[in-house]
Design an enzyme around this catalytic site. Structure first.
Site, PDB file in Angstrom:
ATOM      1  N   PRO A  90      -0.501  73.859  33.209  1.00 48.52           N
ATOM      2  CA  PRO A  90      -1.903  73.408  33.265  1.00 48.52           C
ATOM      3  C   PRO A  90      -2.693  74.151  34.344  1.00 48.52           C
ATOM      4  CG  PRO A  90      -0.388  71.532  33.318  1.00 48.52           C
ATOM      5  CD  PRO A  90       0.443  72.772  33.443  1.00 48.52           C
ATOM      6  N   GLU A 117       9.351  68.946  36.986  1.00 48.14           N
ATOM      7  CA  GLU A 117       8.169  69.182  37.836  1.00 48.14           C
ATOM      8  C   GLU A 117       7.758  70.649  37.844  1.00 48.14           C
ATOM      9  OE1 GLU A 117       6.880  66.288  38.849  1.00 48.14           O
ATOM     10  OE2 GLU A 117       8.659  65.478  37.862  1.00 48.14           O
ATOM     11  N   ARG A 155      -1.709  85.413  14.594  1.00 48.19           N
ATOM     12  CA  ARG A 155      -2.737  85.553  13.559  1.00 48.19           C
ATOM     13  C   ARG A 155      -3.443  86.905  13.623  1.00 48.19           C
ATOM     14  NH1 ARG A 155      -6.838  83.053  13.639  1.00 48.19           N
ATOM     15  NH2 ARG A 155      -7.225  82.374  11.515  1.00 48.19           N
ATOM     16  N   ASP A 170     -12.450  84.586  10.904  1.00 49.50           N
ATOM     17  CA  ASP A 170     -12.453  83.151  11.079  1.00 49.50           C
ATOM     18  C   ASP A 170     -13.462  82.709  12.125  1.00 49.50           C
ATOM     19  OD1 ASP A 170     -10.436  81.751   9.322  1.00 49.50           O
ATOM     20  OD2 ASP A 170      -9.369  83.540   9.968  1.00 49.50           O
TER      21      ASP A 170
HETATM   22  N1  4HQ Z   1       3.041  71.656  30.986  1.00 45.89           N
HETATM   23  N2  4HQ Z   1      -0.556  74.073  29.077  1.00 45.89           N
HETATM   24  C1  4HQ Z   1       4.372  70.719  32.829  1.00 45.89           C
HETATM   25  C2  4HQ Z   1       1.762  71.590  30.428  1.00 45.89           C
HETATM   26  C3  4HQ Z   1       1.048  72.794  29.896  1.00 45.89           C
HETATM   27  C4  4HQ Z   1      -0.300  72.829  29.470  1.00 45.89           C
HETATM   28  C5  4HQ Z   1       3.922  72.810  30.954  1.00 45.89           C
HETATM   29  C6  4HQ Z   1       3.605  70.449  31.563  1.00 45.89           C
HETATM   30  C7  4HQ Z   1       4.716  73.009  32.234  1.00 45.89           C
HETATM   31  C8  4HQ Z   1       6.177  71.958  33.842  1.00 45.89           C
HETATM   32  N3  4HQ Z   1       1.518  74.020  29.719  1.00 45.89           N
HETATM   33  N4  4HQ Z   1       5.333  71.776  32.650  1.00 45.89           N
HETATM   34  N5  4HQ Z   1      -1.183  71.831  29.474  1.00 45.89           N
HETATM   35  O1  4HQ Z   1       1.178  70.541  30.404  1.00 45.89           O
HETATM   36  O2  4HQ Z   1       0.555  74.790  29.235  1.00 45.89           O
END
Ligand code: 4HQ
Length: 254
Positions: A90, A117, A155, A170
């Site tokens: 994230p 984590e 794609r 698209d």
């Molecule tokens: N995670 N976009 C936590 C995600 C995520 C997202 C991946 C959760 C990595 C350790 N990855 N782990 N949103 O939420 O890519």
């Protein structure tokens, strides 16, 4: 122009069916894309094949150890040193169509999927070229994010969508949402297909579709209009849409 993805994960089985079905499955069969999963556990030197440990400084959960990930990445890179390594998190750059198009210019990507984590910070420092997020929500692991990325990027590979279609035709190519689609029957329980679509008048149909695409984008995602490539005629139509108060129930509400 074939593309290759190497996925580093603790759950390689998660990838089998999504990548075997339908369009991606066909692309793999045709050799247009190649996807390999690598189980990080196989690269642990520990006799119990441990891949995670408690965080220094204390706190909740487990952290993925640097060594098994380092060895797995080094193994892939020994086959192709020019591969770039992406970590799904994230904290990364938000994935959108522009980023997917740019990733397609690389012929080989390593995708690292974290669990728990996340990874020891030294994995980032020493091995990660780019961090990418698929959206502002928390997943249980990076695996689904990696699949989303592979789908969006694949794609663009010529032949994946079939010979007569390109990814750029698209909706997001011109930053507008898609116009509404209908198929038979023309009357379902009194709800009818717009007359113009049955008219056979191709220029009227194109005009209607463009206007509906503009209307939807204006009502639902006005932020997209800012970067859209609009014709003078589009701007005139948009003005008309802005001045009419009827949102046809299309606006997003929460
Ligand atoms: N995670 N976009 C936590 C995600 C995520 C997202 C991946 C959760 C990595 C350790 N990855 N782990 N949103 O939420 O890519």
């Amino acid at each position: 122009m074939k593309m290759r993805f190497d996925i580093l994960t603790l759950f390689p089985d998660m990838f089998s069916s999504p990548l075997r079905e339908s369009i991606l499955g066909r692309a793999v069969e045709k050799g247009l894309i190649e996807i390999q999963t690598i189980n990080i556990r196989d690269y642990s030197l520990d006799k119990h094949q441990v891949v995670d440990d408690t965080p220094y400084g204390g706190g909740q959960g487990m952290v993925m150890k640097v060594e098994p990930i380092a060895r797995a990445i080094e193994w892939v890179k020994s086959q192709n040193p020019s591969t770039r390594t992406i970590y799904l998190t994230p904290q990364g750059k938000p994935l959108n169509q522009d980023l997917a198009r740019r990733l397609f210019t690389q012929s080989h990507l390593i995708l690292l999927c974290g669990r728990y984590e996340g990874v020891d910070e030294r994995v980032r420092e020493l091995f990660i070229d780019e961090e990418i997020s698929i959206g502002d929500y928390v997943l249980t692991g990076g695996e689904l994010a990696a699949m989303v990325l592979i789908d969006a990027v694949s794609r663009f590979v010529p032949g994946v969508l079939g010979s007569d279609r390109s990814a750029e035709e698209d909706s997001f190519f011109n930053s507008l949402l898609e116009y509404p689609q209908y198929t038979r029957p023309s009357d379902f329980r009194g709800s009818c297909v717009p007359e113009v679509l049955l008219s056979g008048n191709h220029s009227a149909i194109s005009q209607w579709r463009r206007k509906e695409a503009l209307r939807r984008t204006w009502l639902r995602r006005p932020d997209l209009l800012a970067k859209a490539n609009l014709f003078e005629e589009d701007k005139r139509v948009l003005e008309e849409i802005r001045n009419s108060s009827d949102d046809c129930g299309l606006r997003n509400t929460d």
